[in-house]
Scaffold this motif. Sequence first.
Motif, PDB file in Angstrom:
ATOM      1  N   MET A 145     -12.591  27.664  61.845  1.00  0.00           N
ATOM      2  CA  MET A 145     -12.548  26.228  61.678  1.00  0.00           C
ATOM      3  C   MET A 145     -13.017  25.860  60.275  1.00  0.00           C
ATOM      4  N   THR A 146     -12.548  24.722  59.810  1.00  0.00           N
ATOM      5  CA  THR A 146     -12.843  24.290  58.443  1.00  0.00           C
ATOM      6  C   THR A 146     -13.332  22.847  58.427  1.00  0.00           C
ATOM      7  N   GLY A 147     -13.721  22.406  57.233  1.00  0.00           N
ATOM      8  CA  GLY A 147     -14.099  21.007  57.054  1.00  0.00           C
ATOM      9  C   GLY A 147     -12.950  20.068  57.374  1.00  0.00           C
ATOM     10  N   ASP A 148     -11.720  20.482  57.085  1.00  0.00           N
ATOM     11  CA  ASP A 148     -10.562  19.652  57.439  1.00  0.00           C
ATOM     12  C   ASP A 148     -10.483  19.470  58.957  1.00  0.00           C
ATOM     13  N   ASN A 149     -10.816  20.523  59.704  1.00  0.00           N
ATOM     14  CA  ASN A 149     -10.832  20.403  61.166  1.00  0.00           C
ATOM     15  C   ASN A 149     -11.887  19.407  61.626  1.00  0.00           C
ATOM     16  N   LEU A 150     -13.037  19.407  60.948  1.00  0.00           N
ATOM     17  CA  LEU A 150     -14.091  18.447  61.282  1.00  0.00           C
ATOM     18  C   LEU A 150     -13.614  17.016  61.025  1.00  0.00           C
ATOM     19  N   VAL A 151     -12.949  16.795  59.910  1.00  0.00           N
ATOM     20  CA  VAL A 151     -12.404  15.466  59.583  1.00  0.00           C
ATOM     21  C   VAL A 151     -11.370  15.053  60.642  1.00  0.00           C
ATOM     22  N   GLN A 152     -10.524  15.977  61.052  1.00  0.00           N
ATOM     23  CA  GLN A 152      -9.527  15.666  62.085  1.00  0.00           C
ATOM     24  C   GLN A 152     -10.201  15.295  63.399  1.00  0.00           C
ATOM     25  N   CYS A 153     -11.232  16.051  63.773  1.00  0.00           N
ATOM     26  CA  CYS A 153     -11.975  15.756  65.003  1.00  0.00           C
ATOM     27  C   CYS A 153     -12.566  14.349  64.942  1.00  0.00           C
ATOM     28  N   ALA A 154     -13.239  14.045  63.849  1.00  0.00           N
ATOM     29  CA  ALA A 154     -13.867  12.733  63.693  1.00  0.00           C
ATOM     30  C   ALA A 154     -12.827  11.617  63.678  1.00  0.00           C
ATOM     31  N   SER A 155     -11.698  11.853  63.034  1.00  0.00           N
ATOM     32  CA  SER A 155     -10.655  10.821  62.906  1.00  0.00           C
ATOM     33  C   SER A 155     -10.092  10.381  64.244  1.00  0.00           C
ATOM     34  N   ARG A 156     -10.100  11.268  65.198  1.00  0.00           N
ATOM     35  CA  ARG A 156      -9.569  10.918  66.529  1.00  0.00           C
ATOM     36  C   ARG A 156     -10.416   9.866  67.230  1.00  0.00           C
ATOM     37  N   HIS A 157     -11.596   9.572  66.704  1.00  0.00           N
ATOM     38  CA  HIS A 157     -12.504   8.632  67.369  1.00  0.00           C
ATOM     39  C   HIS A 157     -12.632   7.287  66.646  1.00  0.00           C
ATOM     40  N   ILE A 158     -11.852   7.096  65.601  1.00  0.00           N
ATOM     41  CA  ILE A 158     -11.874   5.818  64.891  1.00  0.00           C
ATOM     42  C   ILE A 158     -11.525   4.701  65.878  1.00  0.00           C
ATOM     43  N   GLY A 159     -12.322   3.644  65.815  1.00  0.00           N
ATOM     44  CA  GLY A 159     -12.116   2.497  66.694  1.00  0.00           C
ATOM     45  C   GLY A 159     -13.013   2.499  67.924  1.00  0.00           C
ATOM     46  N   ALA A 196     -19.846  16.809  47.466  1.00  0.00           N
ATOM     47  CA  ALA A 196     -19.645  16.391  48.854  1.00  0.00           C
ATOM     48  C   ALA A 196     -18.571  15.314  48.980  1.00  0.00           C
ATOM     49  N   TYR A 197     -18.476  14.426  48.017  1.00  0.00           N
ATOM     50  CA  TYR A 197     -17.459  13.373  48.093  1.00  0.00           C
ATOM     51  C   TYR A 197     -16.049  13.956  48.116  1.00  0.00           C
ATOM     52  N   GLN A 198     -15.889  15.141  47.527  1.00  0.00           N
ATOM     53  CA  GLN A 198     -14.576  15.776  47.434  1.00  0.00           C
ATOM     54  C   GLN A 198     -14.435  16.971  48.384  1.00  0.00           C
ATOM     55  N   THR A 199     -15.387  17.139  49.298  1.00  0.00           N
ATOM     56  CA  THR A 199     -15.364  18.264  50.229  1.00  0.00           C
ATOM     57  C   THR A 199     -15.162  17.769  51.657  1.00  0.00           C
ATOM     58  N   PRO A 200     -13.968  17.983  52.211  1.00  0.00           N
ATOM     59  CA  PRO A 200     -13.760  17.548  53.591  1.00  0.00           C
ATOM     60  C   PRO A 200     -14.773  18.207  54.530  1.00  0.00           C
ATOM     61  N   GLY A 201     -15.395  17.399  55.365  1.00  0.00           N
ATOM     62  CA  GLY A 201     -16.340  17.908  56.345  1.00  0.00           C
ATOM     63  C   GLY A 201     -17.768  18.038  55.860  1.00  0.00           C
ATOM     64  N   ALA A 202     -18.025  17.712  54.598  1.00  0.00           N
ATOM     65  CA  ALA A 202     -19.416  17.696  54.139  1.00  0.00           C
ATOM     66  C   ALA A 202     -20.150  16.578  54.871  1.00  0.00           C
ATOM     67  N   ILE A 203     -21.433  16.764  55.061  1.00  0.00           N
ATOM     68  CA  ILE A 203     -22.247  15.764  55.745  1.00  0.00           C
ATOM     69  C   ILE A 203     -23.049  15.003  54.700  1.00  0.00           C
ATOM     70  N   LEU A 204     -22.950  13.682  54.705  1.00  0.00           N
ATOM     71  CA  LEU A 204     -23.692  12.805  53.796  1.00  0.00           C
ATOM     72  C   LEU A 204     -24.857  12.194  54.568  1.00  0.00           C
ATOM     73  N   VAL A 205     -26.045  12.212  53.947  1.00  0.00           N
ATOM     74  CA  VAL A 205     -27.242  11.751  54.635  1.00  0.00           C
ATOM     75  C   VAL A 205     -28.013  10.760  53.772  1.00  0.00           C
ATOM     76  N   ARG A 206     -28.458   9.678  54.404  1.00  0.00           N
ATOM     77  CA  ARG A 206     -29.290   8.672  53.737  1.00  0.00           C
ATOM     78  C   ARG A 206     -30.657   8.645  54.410  1.00  0.00           C
ATOM     79  N   ARG A 207     -31.689   8.682  53.593  1.00  0.00           N
ATOM     80  CA  ARG A 207     -33.054   8.566  54.124  1.00  0.00           C
ATOM     81  C   ARG A 207     -33.326   7.111  54.528  1.00  0.00           C
ATOM     82  N   ALA A 208     -34.277   6.929  55.408  1.00  0.00           N
ATOM     83  CA  ALA A 208     -34.590   5.607  55.953  1.00  0.00           C
ATOM     84  C   ALA A 208     -35.150   4.638  54.925  1.00  0.00           C
TER      85      ALA A 208
END
Length: 141
Positions: free
Chosen positions: A1-15, A82-94
């Motif tokens: 599995m790849t980052g593209d697969n992660l993006v595809q998985c997430a995309s199925r849940h938009i909405g 990360a902005y150019q890497t499909p499936g990278a995880i972006l995190v913001r501190r509180a």
Amino acid sequence: MTGDNLVQCASRHIGEVYQLGAAAELENPDYAGPWDCADFVSWCVYQTFGVKLGLTAAGHPYTGAWIKWAEDPDHALPLEDAYQTPGAILVRRAHHYGAGHVAISDGRDGTIEARGQRYGVVRAKGRGRVWDLAGLPAAEP
């Protein structure tokens, strides 16, 4: 599995619906919300890679656990990459907005994320927003 697969998985849940404190069923491949940001990312990562990440010691998805994960040099990825890497995880501190946040990079300067009650699961801008850390779950064993 790849980052593209992660993006595809997430995309199925938009909405789908956002709910702060939602408890996603990580092992249920048919789960369709409600989501909060950490549950959404942890569920998508588990469904794609079969690895449970971003969890507390009690096994619950939590942005603070994603922060600790992304701080580990074994997972860290420069934000610009990360902005150019499909499936990278972006995190913001509180400290920025009173609550942390976590999202999946689409690899094209955008995200797929459970953004908030007003938005639900959406595609959003990634670059140009406040992010502190990034990591790559595909590097997990």
